[in-house]
Design an enzyme around this catalytic site. Structure first.
Site, PDB file in Angstrom:
ATOM      1  CE1 TYR A  88      18.387  -1.715 -57.352  1.00  0.00           C
ATOM      2  CE2 TYR A  88      20.121  -2.044 -55.725  1.00  0.00           C
ATOM      3  CZ  TYR A  88      18.778  -1.981 -56.047  1.00  0.00           C
ATOM      4  OH  TYR A  88      17.833  -2.167 -55.068  1.00  0.00           O
ATOM      5  CB  THR A 142      16.996 -14.381 -54.426  1.00  0.00           C
ATOM      6  OG1 THR A 142      17.966 -13.579 -55.103  1.00  0.00           O
ATOM      7  CG2 THR A 142      15.931 -13.495 -53.801  1.00  0.00           C
TER       8      THR A 142
END
Length: 172
Positions: free
Chosen positions: A119, A156
């Site tokens: 990523y 999160t």
């Protein structure tokens, strides 16, 4: 599939033919990503045969996953932005200040982060490509602005779970 040139071309063409769209484009916001999490290398990397790295540990995915991440997080952005550029240029001819290209990236594109190497690399690619594209647009005096939005950590439950205790191990 905008990660292929043909797929991106089809997506742009379909958008311009959509009812009520009139083939015009003033703003293009690119904001999509896939984020595989896990170490790139297995815990027992010193014992693994060279050809097996990338397939040994389910938690890290595979090298094939690396290719998918680049297709989704980098190539699709590059394809869509490049294909939309003529319409963004024409936006400036309709009395607007010019077209706007907005690219949503990540702080991982500025600084490598543990457990998200693929990523992070894909976001580094966005920074290099769009910084260079911005200079090309300026050199050609095209009426397009390029804005790279850099998001920080997204707090999160999934993110907390995937990094629990691991960052301390990875950082000096």
């Amino acid at each position: 599939d905008a990660s292929t040139l043909d797929g991106a071309r089809a997506a742009v063409e379909a958008t311009f033919r959509a009812e009520g769209f009139h083939g015009e484009l003033d703003v293009l916001v690119l904001n999509h990503a896939t984020v595989p999490r896990g170490w790139m290398l297995p815990e027992n990397v010193s014992e693994a045969p060279a050809y097996a790295v990338g397939h040994m540990d389910e938690s890290m995915g595979s090298l094939a996953e690396l290719e998918t991440v680049f297709k989704v997080n980098s190539l699709s952005y590059m394809h869509l932005a490049t294909l939309a550029t003529p319409a963004l240029v024409r936006s400036g001819g309709r009395g607007n200040a010019g077209g706007q290209l907005v690219v949503v990236s990540s702080a991982a594109g500025k600084l490598g982060i543990p457990k998200v190497a693929a990523y992070s690399a894909s976001k580094h690619a966005l920074h290099g490509f769009f910084d260079s594209l911005r200079l090309e647009i300026m050199a050609k005096q095209l009426p397009i602005s390029v804005t790279l939005c850099v998001l920080g950590n997204i707090d999160t439950e999934s993110n907390r779970r995937s990094t629990a205790g691991e960052l301390k191990r990875a950082l000096p």
